[in-house]
Write an enzyme that holds these catalytic residues in place. Structure first.
Site, PDB file in Angstrom:
ATOM      1  N   ARG A 222      41.857  39.479  42.745  1.00 27.73           N
ATOM      2  CA  ARG A 222      42.089  38.737  43.981  1.00 27.73           C
ATOM      3  C   ARG A 222      41.266  39.415  45.071  1.00 27.73           C
ATOM      4  O   ARG A 222      41.165  40.651  45.093  1.00 27.73           O
ATOM      5  CB  ARG A 222      43.564  38.743  44.380  1.00 27.73           C
TER       6      ARG A 222
ATOM      7  N   GLU B 186      39.005  33.232  51.076  1.00 26.47           N
ATOM      8  CA  GLU B 186      38.312  32.101  50.445  1.00 26.47           C
ATOM      9  C   GLU B 186      38.596  30.816  51.224  1.00 26.47           C
ATOM     10  O   GLU B 186      39.723  30.618  51.657  1.00 26.47           O
ATOM     11  CB  GLU B 186      38.786  31.960  48.996  1.00 26.47           C
TER      12      GLU B 186
ATOM     13  N   HIS C 195      35.001  31.950  42.576  1.00 25.76           N
ATOM     14  CA  HIS C 195      36.327  32.029  41.915  1.00 25.76           C
ATOM     15  C   HIS C 195      36.358  31.165  40.648  1.00 25.76           C
ATOM     16  O   HIS C 195      37.223  30.291  40.496  1.00 25.76           O
ATOM     17  CB  HIS C 195      37.442  31.610  42.889  1.00 25.76           C
TER      18      HIS C 195
HETATM   19  C1  GLV Z   1      42.997  32.437  38.991  1.00 27.12           C
HETATM   20  O1  GLV Z   1      42.594  33.108  39.900  1.00 27.12           O
HETATM   21  C2  GLV Z   1      44.295  32.590  38.403  1.00 27.12           C
HETATM   22  O2  GLV Z   1      45.113  33.358  38.932  1.00 27.12           O
HETATM   23  O3  GLV Z   1      44.550  31.932  37.372  1.00 27.12           O
END
Ligand code: GLV
Ligand code: GLV
Length: 323
Positions: free
Chosen positions: A237, A266, A284
């Site tokens: 993250r 983001e 991401h």
């Molecule tokens: C993506 O970032 C997830 O947590 O699946």
């Protein structure tokens, strides 16, 4: 038939499975819902499938109302959930662990290798028309083979990532809340404290959940403790890393490079990040493969189907509500 809301279009197979049993409504827009839309659309639903971009807190749970039994995240991370608020209201929360470990681990390797061997930078250079021919000192990168790989967070994804280091004959060190002796035996990894992880890693990859205790796990002091030749990879993250401090470190040569799948705010990037050639940035997409996104959808849908049928979900993040 129960009423199920899905906050964004998902792969078709899981949605078809859901539609066979329940009345399904899906956000028609190709974008995340606004807060107002979310508060309006959850009203009176029995179940909601959500994304990591949907903040599910007390007001959203109250807007959904007492019929709503489950919010099923289409993600393994669930820092978008206010877990205590849901538990207090008896609402089940689920995520999609397991099915995205390999895709995410492979993506972390793609970022690591891309940063080490300067793939996006040299691709941009070649396309610019500036290449005048092979040169002995052009675009030298970092060797990966027989270096030291650092893994922060040895959960399912961290383990899948570390296991792939064998291909490069690397020494693997890791840090987590506690050691994993079984994994150490299976993969030849060594538990170290955070200071050692920072000091000795040639490549450091983050696989921690975002919690108050892991926010800015990497800040200016940690970057300064790393090797000037080191590469940092983050597929966890964004807020695990102080992105402003990382921009300064990459610009000033405090570390050599980085590969980032996630960002602090983001979809915005920290000022100056996109101007740097020694960082590889992708939007991401660590779990973004056809097979994995379908499997994540099936997990979210299975959780909803089970809870609406009165069965416990497969992957509950607040099991206290099941007692
Ligand atoms: C993506 O970032 C997830 O947590 O699946
Ligand atoms: C590089 O292309 C080499 O032949 O060494």
């Amino acid at each position: 038939m129960a009423s199920v809301y899905v906050t964004r279009m998902l792969p078709p197979e899981p949605l078809d499975a859901l539609r066979r049993c329940h009345a399904v409504e899906i956000n028609p827009h190709d974008r995340a819902l606004t807060r107002e839309e979310l508060l309006r659309e959850v009203r009176g639903r029995d179940a909601v499938i959500t994304l990591l971009t949907d903040t599910i807190d007390g007001p959203v749970l109250d807007a959904a109302g007492p019929r709503c039994r489950i919010f099923a995240n289409y993600a393994v991370g669930f820092d978008n959930f206010d877990v205590d608020a849901a538990t207090a209201r008896g609402v089940i929360l689920t995520n999609t662990p397991g099915v995205l470990d390999e895709a995410t681990a492979t993506h972390a390797w793609a970022l690591l290798l891309s940063a080490a061997r300067r793939i996006p930078e040299t691709d941009r250079f070649l396309r610019s028309g500036a290449w005048t021919g092979w040169g002995p000192l052009q675009f030298l990168g970092r060797d990966v083979d027989r270096t030291t790989l650092g893994v922060a967070g040895l959960g399912r994804i961290g383990k899948a990532f570390a296991a792939k280091a064998r291909a490069f004959d690397m020494r693997v060190i890791y840090h987590d809340l506690r050691p994993s002796p079984d994994f150490e035996r299976a993969c030849g990894a060594t538990f170290v404290d955070k200071a050692t992880l920072l000091r000795e890693s040639d490549f450091l990859s983050l696989h921690l959940p975002l919690l108050p205790s892991t926010r800015h796990f990497i800040g200016a002091a940690e970057l300064a403790a790393m090797k000037p030749t080191a590469v940092l990879v983050n597929t966890g993250r964004g807020p695990l890393v102080d992105e402003k401090a990382l921009v300064a470190a990459l610009r000033d040569g405090v570390i050599w490079g980085a590969g980032l799948d996630v960002f602090e705010e983001e979809p915005r990037l920290a000022p100056g990040l996109e101007a740097l050639d020694n960082v590889v940035i992708v939007p991401h997409t660590a779990s973004a493969t056809f097979r994995t996104r379908q499997a994540m959808g099936m997990t979210a849908v299975d959780n909803v189907l089970r809870v609406l049928a009165g069965d416990p979900p497969l992957t509950c993040v607040n099991p206290a509500v099941l007692r």
